[in-house]
Design a protein around this motif. Structure first.
Motif, PDB file in Angstrom:
ATOM      1  N   HIS A 287     -29.698  21.012   9.793  1.00  0.00           N
ATOM      2  CA  HIS A 287     -30.922  20.289   9.413  1.00  0.00           C
ATOM      3  C   HIS A 287     -30.793  18.818   9.764  1.00  0.00           C
ATOM      4  O   HIS A 287     -29.693  18.298   9.972  1.00  0.00           O
ATOM      5  CB  HIS A 287     -31.257  20.473   7.923  1.00  0.00           C
ATOM      6  CG  HIS A 287     -30.223  19.916   6.978  1.00  0.00           C
ATOM      7  ND1 HIS A 287     -30.226  18.615   6.552  1.00  0.00           N
ATOM      8  CD2 HIS A 287     -29.156  20.497   6.367  1.00  0.00           C
ATOM      9  CE1 HIS A 287     -29.219  18.413   5.707  1.00  0.00           C
ATOM     10  NE2 HIS A 287     -28.553  19.544   5.588  1.00  0.00           N
ATOM     11  N   THR A 291     -36.521  18.215   9.894  1.00  0.00           N
ATOM     12  CA  THR A 291     -36.609  19.524   9.245  1.00  0.00           C
ATOM     13  C   THR A 291     -37.755  19.516   8.261  1.00  0.00           C
ATOM     14  O   THR A 291     -37.721  18.812   7.253  1.00  0.00           O
ATOM     15  CB  THR A 291     -35.280  19.866   8.539  1.00  0.00           C
ATOM     16  OG1 THR A 291     -34.232  19.845   9.507  1.00  0.00           O
ATOM     17  CG2 THR A 291     -35.340  21.246   7.907  1.00  0.00           C
ATOM     18  N   MET A 295     -34.197  21.423   2.195  1.00  0.00           N
ATOM     19  CA  MET A 295     -32.824  21.896   2.361  1.00  0.00           C
ATOM     20  C   MET A 295     -32.018  21.353   1.183  1.00  0.00           C
ATOM     21  O   MET A 295     -31.938  20.139   0.993  1.00  0.00           O
ATOM     22  CB  MET A 295     -32.231  21.423   3.688  1.00  0.00           C
ATOM     23  CG  MET A 295     -33.013  21.845   4.919  1.00  0.00           C
ATOM     24  SD  MET A 295     -33.057  23.635   5.192  1.00  0.00           S
ATOM     25  CE  MET A 295     -31.398  23.938   5.773  1.00  0.00           C
TER      26      MET A 295
END
Length: 532
Positions: A287, A291, A295
């Motif tokens: 990531h 992104t 996350m």
């Protein structure tokens, strides 16, 4: 996806051991068998690249015969961490006693690496094979290392090797650092001065990204040319083999602030392949700032490479930021006679990674520069969804428009440059970062997506703040707001932002570049957005 950790690539494939122990040679070596005896292969005189070409042609003329004999239980059952504890004794390193500028260590078979690889040394034009010895290795962690013979009571003499590690005083004159590793299928890695292992290269990619099973060619034999005392480069020859193709490779490795590998290859096809990937690169992207989904990671970014770079035959420069989406993405970029392509790590700021162990800001970029015209074809980018940084989930390679025939050899050459910044001499604008979020200003609108792209470079840095810089932005579907370009003094560049209103749930292809009047100021930023 390919498991990856700590410089090893646990992707084994079958390799052959064709050594006939004839006469004792220097360093306990035995004269090489038919695979290395040039005179018996119709190549007179000294061992050369032609010797490997001859061997590859002979292999391709017959059926593919993998060589992956059973391993003793101790070696077959090693997990990844245990395999890493099989350590080549540093005092056994090849050429160490002769104080040469390069040294060699050899990986044993074991764990995921079950294929036998023949290792030969070339001295005075003669190739001799390195015999396997259990005494080369210790087993255990650094605090409690033991001789291999103490751990495995019965080590077969033909256990064999799995790969090669090159050492060189890369960062200090008195310390031999790892320079390059050839281990697993046709994978190899190298590092420049001051950086750590990251991106990998491969000898060849066959049927990558197709619905059918991918074929993994292997380097089944290596020949290492003994360097002179003042050598600044080393030559390695390799024999590639698989069900569809056999090939001869020559690698001229020149270490330094930028480590350069000049690759010469000649392929012989047993049968036609559906897709051929030349000069393939493999990397990891988990990531980053682009992104477009949450996350759960304390680190802002985790990746070995953050984008694909292409310079087409016409001179257009294209940058495609990498993503880790929920589905497989395969993108083709038409690049007839490409000048260069590669997977780069442009972000060098530790603050954007915050990882004191992995140090992703120290991973090298890799740029492929074809030698001569490669003809019509595409650069293909394969992005595989991943839930861990353990996997190499990114691949990039060039695919010729016409697949080679089985009636004649296929030749190609290229230069692989590994460096912190292989674009350092370029003055035009290039993409530094891509950020994505909800549209709107004081009130965010998740039905729209805002893109913020920073461009940097000497040319852009030298422009006064009142320069009328514009952006050309296009989309394959949906509608765009009017793009806005403004100086970004923090990055010493210029920032572009615009909003996209998607139309439907399909992928959206976006392109943008900066200009001043009729003068193009930057590379082309290319991005594919998907609704996750």
């Amino acid at each position: 996806m390919i498991p990856r950790r700590c410089g090893f690539l646990p992707l084994g494939a079958a390799l052959a051991l064709t050594v006939a122990a004839l006469t004792a040679g220097p360093w306990g070596l035995a004269a090489a068998g038919p695979a290395a005896r040039g005179s018996e292969q119709g190549v007179p005189g000294h061992f050369t690249f032609a010797s490997v070409v001859r061997r590859a042609g002979d292999l391709a003329a017959g059926p593919y015969q993998p060589d992956q004999p059973a391993l003793p239980a101790f070696f077959a059952d090693l997990n990844y961490d245990q395999y890493r504890d099989l350590r080549f004794k540093r005092d056994q390193s090849i050429w160490r006693a002769e104080s040469l500028p390069f040294q060699v260590e050899l990986f044993p078979r074991g764990g995921l690496f079950k294929d036998r690889v023949t290792i030969n040394l070339i001295e005075n034009g003669k190739a001799v094979a390195v015999p396997f010895k259990a005494g080369f290795y210790k087993y255990g962690n650094k605090e409690n290392e033991k001789d291999l013979s103490e751990v495995a009571s019965e080590v077969p003499e033909d256990l064999g090797f799995a790969g090669v590690r090159l050492l060189y005083p890369l960062n200090r004159d008195d310390v031999f650092d790892e320079l390059a590793v050839f281990l697993g299928a046709s994978y190899f890695r190298a590092v420049p001065q001051g950086l750590n292992y990251g991106i990998s290269a491969r000898g060849l990619a066959i049927d990558t990204g197709l619905a059918s099973k991918e074929e993994f060619p292997i380097f089944r034999e290596f020949w290492l040319e003994k360097p002179d005392r003042d050598a600044t480069a080393i030559t390695i020859y390799a024999l590639l083999d698989s069900a569809s193709v056999a090939g001869a490779y020559r690698f001229l490795i020149t270490p330094g602030l930028e480590t350069v590998i000049d690759v010469k290859a000649q392929l012989f096809f047993r049968e036609r392949v559906k897709k051929l990937g030349l000069a393939p690169l493999t990397s990891m992207f988990f990531h980053a700032e682009d992104t477009d989904r949450f996350m759960d990671d304390f680190r802002p970014e985790v990746h070995d490479s953050d984008g694909l770079f292409i310079e087409t035959g016409s001179g257009e420069r294209i940058w495609r930021p990498l993503v880790n989406s929920k589905g497989l993405r395969i993108s083709d970029f038409h690049a007839d006679n490409p000048r260069a392509f590669g997977l780069l790590q442009r972000d060098r700021d530790f603050a954007n990674y915050q990882d004191l162990e992995a140090r992703y800001e120290r991973r090298p970029s890799a740029l492929v520069e074809p030698d001569g015209d490669w003809g019509k074809g595409v650069v293909e980018l394969v992005q595989i969804p991943s839930d861990s940084e353990r996997y190499d989930n990114i691949a990039a390679f060039w695919v010729p428009e016409r697949m080679p025939s089985t009636s004649k050899p296929f030749e190609y050459n290229y230069r692989l440059r590994l460096a912190a910044d292989p674009e350092a001499k370029l003055t035009g604008g290039r993409t530094l970062s891509t950020r994505i979020g909800a549209g709107g200003t004081s009130t965010l609108d998740s039905n729209k997506r805002k893109f913020v792209v920073d461009f940097v470079g000497p040319t852009l840095a030298g422009l006064p703040a009142d320069t009328p810089v514009e952006a050309v932005v296009t989309t394959s579907v949906g509608t765009l707001s009017k793009p806005v370009v403004q100086p970004n003094p923090e990055a010493r560049g210029w920032r572009l932002f615009f909003e996209l209103t998607p139309d439907g749930d399909g992928p959206v292809d976006l392109r943008a570049y900066l200009k001043k009047g009729d003068d193009v100021l930057s590379e082309t930023w290319s991005f594919q957005w998907n609704r996750e």
